[in-house]
Design a protein around this motif. Structure first.
Motif, PDB file in Angstrom:
ATOM      1  N   PHE A  83       0.823  -1.218   0.000  1.00 21.66           N
ATOM      2  CA  PHE A  83       0.000   0.000   0.000  1.00 21.66           C
ATOM      3  C   PHE A  83       0.858   1.270   0.000  1.00 21.66           C
ATOM      4  CE2 PHE A  83      -3.309  -2.889   1.897  1.00 21.66           C
ATOM      5  CZ  PHE A  83      -4.199  -2.789   0.840  1.00 21.66           C
ATOM      6  N   ASP A  84       2.073   1.181   0.552  1.00 21.04           N
ATOM      7  CA  ASP A  84       2.970   2.339   0.589  1.00 21.04           C
ATOM      8  C   ASP A  84       3.820   2.460  -0.669  1.00 21.04           C
ATOM      9  OD1 ASP A  84       2.093   3.070   3.080  1.00 21.04           O
ATOM     10  OD2 ASP A  84       3.676   2.002   4.160  1.00 21.04           O
ATOM     11  N   THR A 105      -0.872   6.496   3.434  1.00 18.86           N
ATOM     12  CA  THR A 105      -0.169   5.880   4.565  1.00 18.86           C
ATOM     13  C   THR A 105      -0.924   4.636   4.989  1.00 18.86           C
ATOM     14  OG1 THR A 105      -1.414   7.223   6.169  1.00 18.86           O
ATOM     15  CG2 THR A 105       0.729   8.082   5.441  1.00 18.86           C
ATOM     16  N   SER A 106      -0.175   3.658   5.476  1.00 18.21           N
ATOM     17  CA  SER A 106      -0.810   2.444   5.983  1.00 18.21           C
ATOM     18  C   SER A 106      -0.047   1.964   7.194  1.00 18.21           C
ATOM     19  CB  SER A 106      -0.822   1.348   4.899  1.00 18.21           C
ATOM     20  OG  SER A 106       0.508   1.019   4.533  1.00 18.21           O
ATOM     21  N   ILE A 115      -5.089  -3.969   8.978  1.00 14.67           N
ATOM     22  CA  ILE A 115      -4.325  -2.901   8.353  1.00 14.67           C
ATOM     23  C   ILE A 115      -5.233  -1.687   8.187  1.00 14.67           C
ATOM     24  CG2 ILE A 115      -3.004  -2.171   6.335  1.00 14.67           C
ATOM     25  CD1 ILE A 115      -2.408  -5.060   5.757  1.00 14.67           C
ATOM     26  N   THR A 116      -4.721  -0.521   8.596  1.00 16.98           N
ATOM     27  CA  THR A 116      -5.435   0.743   8.405  1.00 16.98           C
ATOM     28  C   THR A 116      -4.785   1.488   7.235  1.00 16.98           C
ATOM     29  OG1 THR A 116      -5.996   0.915  10.744  1.00 16.98           O
ATOM     30  CG2 THR A 116      -6.101   2.931   9.446  1.00 16.98           C
ATOM     31  N   ILE A 117      -5.606   1.872   6.276  1.00 19.53           N
ATOM     32  CA  ILE A 117      -5.121   2.569   5.086  1.00 19.53           C
ATOM     33  C   ILE A 117      -5.771   3.943   5.056  1.00 19.53           C
ATOM     34  CG2 ILE A 117      -4.789   2.437   2.592  1.00 19.53           C
ATOM     35  CD1 ILE A 117      -5.699  -0.568   2.901  1.00 19.53           C
ATOM     36  N   SER A 118      -4.941   4.989   4.867  1.00 19.37           N
ATOM     37  CA  SER A 118      -5.445   6.366   4.823  1.00 19.37           C
ATOM     38  C   SER A 118      -4.908   7.066   3.599  1.00 19.37           C
ATOM     39  CB  SER A 118      -5.024   7.136   6.078  1.00 19.37           C
ATOM     40  OG  SER A 118      -5.544   6.536   7.255  1.00 19.37           O
ATOM     41  N   VAL A 119      -5.768   7.868   2.990  1.00 15.36           N
ATOM     42  CA  VAL A 119      -5.380   8.691   1.849  1.00 15.36           C
ATOM     43  C   VAL A 119      -5.754  10.131   2.171  1.00 15.36           C
ATOM     44  CG1 VAL A 119      -5.829   9.245  -0.559  1.00 15.36           C
ATOM     45  CG2 VAL A 119      -5.538   6.868   0.153  1.00 15.36           C
ATOM     46  N   THR A 120      -4.780  11.029   2.006  1.00 20.59           N
ATOM     47  CA  THR A 120      -4.992  12.447   2.296  1.00 20.59           C
ATOM     48  C   THR A 120      -4.836  13.240   1.012  1.00 20.59           C
ATOM     49  OG1 THR A 120      -4.117  12.176   4.538  1.00 20.59           O
ATOM     50  CG2 THR A 120      -4.201  14.421   3.652  1.00 20.59           C
TER      51      THR A 120
END
Length: 487
Positions: A83-84, A105-106, A115-120
């Motif tokens: 993911f990164d 970020t994951s 797993i936590t996946i974040s998109v900014t």
């Protein structure tokens, strides 16, 4: 830099510097407040973050989805790197046809297969759409053959964010930042005040100056006692002024007696007072010493040898000095010694001075007439006191130092650096005269108001406790005509 010792700390100079820079503290506070405001209004860009949580599991022959925790945690770490990865970003760009501008970020939740996946991104919808595309394309990058039958399940679905994830700084934070900056500025001011390489107290002379401390003259302000008639002696910082404090009189008296006994011991008669820079009080000290020597019974001549800026006329305002019968006229060969010497009947001393300053002093000093005047005066007076120019301004003092018997350096508190003072002493010691020592002048202390250090106790012991200092304009506040004042 000075060695840190409690004895090197002068609380008055620290407090004085601290208060003198009050405006700087206010400016530091305003910088913090306004800086945050400018950032919030002009620089701040809101960002939005969309987040989802997925679980990782592996399929075995014993069950359709068997959660082997150890194995799935290992797989989760690998997926986090996927993911990164930049490769995944390229896959998303290929699918969407748009450049990948978001920040992804994951992270794995410790000791779990989650797993936590974040998109900014800069807009809520872009953050949400990018996160969906990331999850949709991750398996194109992930090599499933390494971890056979790996599956991910959405535990928490992504949503469109409704508020920025980077909160806008408010005015409260600006005030806190301003207070921090003001406090740091205060600490810096106190630190710089402590390490400033100047003479702040008597102990500094004893520890760092290459000369004996002859006297400490404390600050004595007579501004509150000034009369309307400015020509009166009551507004002059002289020992003959009835408004002067007992402490000032006693310090001058002790200095005068020391000088007198030193001259008698050398069978000498001439002593000069000088300073490194202007406005250090040498004229006040030399004139008061001359008056005090007369009180001790000596027949005294005071010579105002500061030809560029004669200060004696501003102290002895009851006297009139004529151009034709001035010290400068004598040095040029236009007058005789007996013509230029005037009697001051108030203080019972004789005075030789000039009504105004002259810039071309080196030429007249080279004529050698000053030596003739001193030879003439030695036959008629017990003590001859010379007020000479500041050493840093002109070379006149070096020439005069070769003609006298003793030299005394007046050092004002907390202005001239210690190296500059010691260089001046080296110059005086190299002359034909003997360098006697230093007078620490215009010393201000907190006294009994906040603290009592060794110097204050010593001052009170000898009656100096009520001396609160020199007011400017009484003998060393006139300037010297040497060009721009040093800052």
């Amino acid at each position: 830099m000075k060695e840190f010792k409690l004895s090197n700390i002068n609380l008055y100079t620290l407090a004085s510097d601290f208060l003198r820079n009050a405006v700087v503290y206010v400016l530091a506070f305003m910088i913090g407040v306004l800086g945050v405001k400018v950032y919030s209004d002009a620089i701040y860009v809101p960002e939005y973050t969309s987040t989802m949580t997925v679980s990782v599991s592996t399929e075995t022959k014993y069950s359709h989805f068997y959660a082997d925790l150890v194995n799935t945690i290992e797989v989760a770490e690998v997926l986090k790197n996927v993911f990164d990865s930049e490769v995944l970003k390229i896959k998303v760009e290929e699918e969407t046809g748009k450049p990948f501008t978001a920040k992804i970020t994951s992270s794995t939740i410790s000791e779990t297969n989650l797993i936590t996946i974040s998109v900014t991104d800069t807009s809520p919808k872009k953050a949400y759409d990018t996160l969906v595309a990331v999850y949709k394309n991750y398996d194109k990058v992930f090599n499933n053959s390494i971890f056979e039958n790996t599956r991910t399940n959405i535990m928490s679905a992504p949503t469109v964010p409704v508020a920025p994830s980077n909160a806008k700084l408010d005015s409260g934070f600006g005030k806190k930042l301003g207070l921090v900056l003001a406090a740091l500025t205060m600490m810096l001011v106190l630190f710089l005040s402590f390490i400033r390489d100047t003479v702040k107290q008597a102990a500094d002379v004893e520890n760092f100056i290459d000369g004996e401390l002859l006297a400490v003259v404390y600050h004595d302000s007579i501004k509150k006692k000034r009369k309307i008639n400015t020509s009166s002696r009551t507004d002059k910082l002289l020992v003959s002024n009835p408004n002067i404090s007992y402490g000032f009189v006693e310090s001058i008296k002790r200095l005068a007696i020391k000088v007198l006994y030193k001259l008698k011991g050398k069978q000498a008669k001439t002593v000069m007072f000088t300073s490194y820079d202007q406005h250090e009080g040498k004229s006040t000290i030399s004139s008061s010493v001359a008056i005090q020597l007369a009180k001790e019974g000596a027949n005294v001549l005071l010579i105002d040898a500061d030809l560029r800026k004669p200060t004696v006329p501003t102290l002895f305002t009851e006297m009139e000095f004529e151009k034709e019968k001035s010290l400068y006229a004598f040095l040029k060969g236009e007058a005789e010694a007996e013509e230029i010497i005037q009697r001051n009947t108030i203080d019972n001393i004789d005075v030789a001075s000039s009504p105004k300053g002259h810039m071309q002093t080196a030429e007249v000093l080279h004529k050698g007439r000053l030596k003739e005047l001193l030879d003439y005066a030695r036959d008629k007076y017990d003590v001859i006191v010379l007020d000479t120019p500041p050493v840093s301004m002109v070379a006149d003092t070096e020439q005069i130092a070769d003609l006298v018997d003793l030299s005394v350096l007046v050092v004002i508190q907390d202005r001239i650096t210690i190296p500059e003072i010691n260089e001046t002493i080296d110059m005086l010691e190299a002359a034909n005269s003997e360098f006697y020592g230093c007078v620490l002048n215009n010393v201000k202390t907190l006294g009994g108001f906040i603290t009592k250090d060794h110097n204050v106790n010593l001052a009170e012991k000898y009656g100096y406790g009520k001396s609160y200092g020199y007011g400017y304009g009484y003998g060393y506040g006139y300037g010297y005509g040497y060009g721009n004042d040093k800052k």
